[in-house]
Design a protein around this motif. Sequence first.
Motif, PDB file in Angstrom:
ATOM      1  N   VAL A 192       0.825  -1.108   0.042  1.00 54.88           N
ATOM      2  CA  VAL A 192      -0.133  -0.139   0.019  1.00 54.88           C
ATOM      3  C   VAL A 192       0.927   1.388  -0.009  1.00 54.88           C
ATOM      4  CG1 VAL A 192      -1.825   1.334   1.223  1.00 54.88           C
ATOM      5  CG2 VAL A 192      -1.714  -1.098   1.388  1.00 54.88           C
ATOM      6  N   ILE A 193       0.606   1.867  -0.956  1.00 53.96           N
ATOM      7  CA  ILE A 193       1.649   2.914  -1.331  1.00 53.96           C
ATOM      8  C   ILE A 193       0.847   4.510  -1.280  1.00 53.96           C
ATOM      9  CG2 ILE A 193       3.155   4.233  -2.904  1.00 53.96           C
ATOM     10  CD1 ILE A 193       3.722   1.140  -3.819  1.00 53.96           C
ATOM     11  N   ALA A 194       1.369   5.455  -0.604  1.00 58.63           N
ATOM     12  CA  ALA A 194       0.837   6.716  -0.625  1.00 58.63           C
ATOM     13  C   ALA A 194       1.438   7.317  -1.783  1.00 58.63           C
ATOM     14  CB  ALA A 194       1.196   7.484   0.819  1.00 58.63           C
ATOM     15  N   LYS A 195       0.398   7.624  -2.749  1.00 52.39           N
ATOM     16  CA  LYS A 195       0.897   8.178  -4.056  1.00 52.39           C
ATOM     17  C   LYS A 195       0.786   9.661  -3.892  1.00 52.39           C
ATOM     18  CE  LYS A 195       2.139   8.226  -8.339  1.00 52.39           C
ATOM     19  NZ  LYS A 195       3.614   8.232  -8.628  1.00 52.39           N
ATOM     20  N   VAL A 196       1.682  10.550  -3.241  1.00 50.34           N
ATOM     21  CA  VAL A 196       1.737  11.636  -2.782  1.00 50.34           C
ATOM     22  C   VAL A 196       1.670  12.776  -3.980  1.00 50.34           C
ATOM     23  CG1 VAL A 196       2.827  13.499  -1.390  1.00 50.34           C
ATOM     24  CG2 VAL A 196       2.664  11.153  -0.551  1.00 50.34           C
ATOM     25  N   THR A 197       0.773  13.785  -4.067  1.00 52.57           N
ATOM     26  CA  THR A 197       0.939  14.816  -4.846  1.00 52.57           C
ATOM     27  C   THR A 197       1.507  16.146  -4.002  1.00 52.57           C
ATOM     28  OG1 THR A 197      -1.095  14.300  -5.805  1.00 52.57           O
ATOM     29  CG2 THR A 197      -0.679  16.717  -6.165  1.00 52.57           C
ATOM     30  N   GLU A 198       2.900  16.275  -4.270  1.00 47.87           N
ATOM     31  CA  GLU A 198       3.445  17.260  -3.445  1.00 47.87           C
ATOM     32  C   GLU A 198       2.825  18.778  -3.949  1.00 47.87           C
ATOM     33  OE1 GLU A 198       7.826  16.832  -3.887  1.00 47.87           O
ATOM     34  OE2 GLU A 198       7.399  15.242  -5.196  1.00 47.87           O
ATOM     35  N   ASP A 199       3.078  19.592  -2.958  1.00 47.55           N
ATOM     36  CA  ASP A 199       2.573  20.963  -3.187  1.00 47.55           C
ATOM     37  C   ASP A 199       0.986  21.134  -3.415  1.00 47.55           C
ATOM     38  OD1 ASP A 199       5.022  21.693  -2.424  1.00 47.55           O
ATOM     39  OD2 ASP A 199       5.896  21.618  -4.491  1.00 47.55           O
ATOM     40  N   HIS A 200       0.217  20.095  -3.081  1.00 50.93           N
ATOM     41  CA  HIS A 200      -1.214  20.284  -3.263  1.00 50.93           C
ATOM     42  C   HIS A 200      -1.801  21.546  -2.411  1.00 50.93           C
ATOM     43  CE1 HIS A 200      -5.475  19.338  -3.396  1.00 50.93           C
ATOM     44  NE2 HIS A 200      -5.138  18.669  -4.455  1.00 50.93           N
ATOM     45  N   PRO A 201      -2.712  22.333  -3.350  1.00 46.23           N
ATOM     46  CA  PRO A 201      -3.013  23.704  -2.440  1.00 46.23           C
ATOM     47  C   PRO A 201      -3.898  23.498  -1.307  1.00 46.23           C
ATOM     48  CG  PRO A 201      -4.127  23.320  -4.507  1.00 46.23           C
ATOM     49  CD  PRO A 201      -3.128  22.152  -4.318  1.00 46.23           C
ATOM     50  N   LYS A 202      -4.531  22.304  -1.305  1.00 44.29           N
ATOM     51  CA  LYS A 202      -5.396  21.969   0.008  1.00 44.29           C
ATOM     52  C   LYS A 202      -5.210  21.049   0.849  1.00 44.29           C
ATOM     53  CE  LYS A 202      -9.495  24.191  -2.345  1.00 44.29           C
ATOM     54  NZ  LYS A 202     -10.709  23.776  -2.792  1.00 44.29           N
ATOM     55  N   VAL A 203      -4.422  19.846   0.138  1.00 43.12           N
ATOM     56  CA  VAL A 203      -4.274  18.555   0.779  1.00 43.12           C
ATOM     57  C   VAL A 203      -2.532  18.337   1.343  1.00 43.12           C
ATOM     58  CG1 VAL A 203      -4.795  15.977   0.871  1.00 43.12           C
ATOM     59  CG2 VAL A 203      -6.281  17.752  -0.110  1.00 43.12           C
TER      60      VAL A 203
ATOM     61  N   PHE B  11      10.778   1.452   4.389  1.00 46.10           N
ATOM     62  CA  PHE B  11      11.501   2.507   4.212  1.00 46.10           C
ATOM     63  C   PHE B  11      12.669   2.667   3.607  1.00 46.10           C
ATOM     64  CE2 PHE B  11       9.140   1.939   8.354  1.00 46.10           C
ATOM     65  CZ  PHE B  11       7.941   2.972   8.085  1.00 46.10           C
ATOM     66  N   ASP B  12      12.983   1.674   2.878  1.00 48.93           N
ATOM     67  CA  ASP B  12      14.200   1.417   2.270  1.00 48.93           C
ATOM     68  C   ASP B  12      14.175   2.109   0.937  1.00 48.93           C
ATOM     69  OD1 ASP B  12      16.032  -0.112   0.104  1.00 48.93           O
ATOM     70  OD2 ASP B  12      16.738  -0.764   2.250  1.00 48.93           O
ATOM     71  N   PRO B  13      15.217   3.040   0.706  1.00 51.62           N
ATOM     72  CA  PRO B  13      15.107   3.694  -0.772  1.00 51.62           C
ATOM     73  C   PRO B  13      15.511   2.776  -1.807  1.00 51.62           C
ATOM     74  CG  PRO B  13      17.270   4.348   0.668  1.00 51.62           C
ATOM     75  CD  PRO B  13      16.102   3.541   1.371  1.00 51.62           C
ATOM     76  N   VAL B  14      16.320   1.775  -1.558  1.00 51.13           N
ATOM     77  CA  VAL B  14      16.392   0.866  -2.811  1.00 51.13           C
ATOM     78  C   VAL B  14      15.146  -0.260  -3.097  1.00 51.13           C
ATOM     79  CG1 VAL B  14      17.508  -1.516  -3.500  1.00 51.13           C
ATOM     80  CG2 VAL B  14      18.950   0.357  -2.576  1.00 51.13           C
ATOM     81  N   VAL B  15      14.230  -0.430  -2.020  1.00 51.49           N
ATOM     82  CA  VAL B  15      13.226  -1.143  -2.202  1.00 51.49           C
ATOM     83  C   VAL B  15      12.049  -0.229  -3.111  1.00 51.49           C
ATOM     84  CG1 VAL B  15      11.109  -2.159  -1.258  1.00 51.49           C
ATOM     85  CG2 VAL B  15      13.643  -2.453  -0.426  1.00 51.49           C
ATOM     86  N   ASN B  16      12.100   0.899  -2.415  1.00 50.70           N
ATOM     87  CA  ASN B  16      11.112   2.063  -3.142  1.00 50.70           C
ATOM     88  C   ASN B  16      11.451   2.444  -4.508  1.00 50.70           C
ATOM     89  OD1 ASN B  16       9.950   2.201  -0.601  1.00 50.70           O
ATOM     90  ND2 ASN B  16      10.684   4.062   0.266  1.00 50.70           N
ATOM     91  N   GLN B  17      12.706   2.588  -4.916  1.00 53.16           N
ATOM     92  CA  GLN B  17      12.891   2.724  -6.217  1.00 53.16           C
ATOM     93  C   GLN B  17      12.505   1.738  -7.043  1.00 53.16           C
ATOM     94  OE1 GLN B  17      17.233   3.290  -7.192  1.00 53.16           O
ATOM     95  NE2 GLN B  17      16.786   3.800  -8.998  1.00 53.16           N
ATOM     96  N   GLU B  18      12.854   0.404  -6.621  1.00 54.26           N
ATOM     97  CA  GLU B  18      12.449  -0.761  -7.373  1.00 54.26           C
ATOM     98  C   GLU B  18      11.070  -0.960  -7.491  1.00 54.26           C
ATOM     99  OE1 GLU B  18      14.682  -4.380  -7.791  1.00 54.26           O
ATOM    100  OE2 GLU B  18      16.392  -3.201  -6.654  1.00 54.26           O
ATOM    101  N   LEU B  19      10.270  -0.320  -6.684  1.00 53.59           N
ATOM    102  CA  LEU B  19       8.762  -0.560  -6.622  1.00 53.59           C
ATOM    103  C   LEU B  19       8.079   1.026  -7.352  1.00 53.59           C
ATOM    104  CD1 LEU B  19       7.723  -1.515  -3.043  1.00 53.59           C
ATOM    105  CD2 LEU B  19       7.846  -3.112  -5.109  1.00 53.59           C
ATOM    106  N   GLY B  20       9.056   1.702  -7.898  1.00 52.25           N
ATOM    107  CA  GLY B  20       8.597   2.832  -8.719  1.00 52.25           C
ATOM    108  C   GLY B  20       7.927   3.983  -7.914  1.00 52.25           C
ATOM    109  N   LEU B  21       8.146   4.168  -6.750  1.00 55.18           N
ATOM    110  CA  LEU B  21       8.104   5.300  -5.880  1.00 55.18           C
ATOM    111  C   LEU B  21       8.650   6.486  -6.366  1.00 55.18           C
ATOM    112  CD1 LEU B  21       7.076   2.964  -4.054  1.00 55.18           C
ATOM    113  CD2 LEU B  21       7.167   4.462  -2.156  1.00 55.18           C
ATOM    114  N   GLU B  22       8.153   7.737  -6.538  1.00 56.59           N
ATOM    115  CA  GLU B  22       8.581   8.735  -6.874  1.00 56.59           C
ATOM    116  C   GLU B  22       8.304   9.997  -6.063  1.00 56.59           C
ATOM    117  OE1 GLU B  22       6.149   9.449 -10.553  1.00 56.59           O
ATOM    118  OE2 GLU B  22       7.370   8.217 -11.696  1.00 56.59           O
TER     119      GLU B  22
END
Length: 186
Positions: free
Chosen positions: A94-105, A141-152
């Motif tokens: 389960v990944i939080a797909k974050v919208t950076e700098d969202h004006p309201k959230v 919380f691992d950056p290698v794992v996160n990169q391989e899962l396509g987190l941005e």
Amino acid sequence: MQADTLLLNRNSHPKLAGELPDADTLEFIYQAALRAPDHGCIRPWRFIEFSGAGRERLGEIFFRGLMARNPQADEAQQNKVRMMTLRAPLIIAVIAKVTEDHPKVPVIEQVLSAGAAAQNMMLAAYAKNLGAIWRTGDVAFDPVVNQELGLEGEDQVVGYLYIGDVEGRNKPLPEHSTEDFVERWS
């Protein structure tokens, strides 16, 4: 299952076995996730489903993360991290797909929404007589794992849900007094 039974008896199950849940059950679990609170209707969730050989592939990703974090990891640690993904027939990242700098959230609300989606998924699994456990640990919380899962960007793994048939008995649920947790201002 009645909602009161579901809410008051849900339990984490570390030993899960059986077959992959059927398509209707999986659809129910995902639909429950999509009903999580979602300020701004931005749907800040992403789910990656691992079953069959996909669990072994995830284990190899976890292994590469371990070796990047700890190149001196001994053989027992290496085997443990590779095998941890075989503890259930289904794992859902389960990944939080974050919208950076969202004006309201703000980011925290997006991450909490993904967490609510994960909780809904666990309750849905329990409602379908399946067991589940929400796991995090270093791999979340691992950056290698996160990169391989396509987190941005600010994306975050909020957990890995292990889902399957309960193996063994339920662990006892502790009794809690609401007085220990509730402060009332009248």
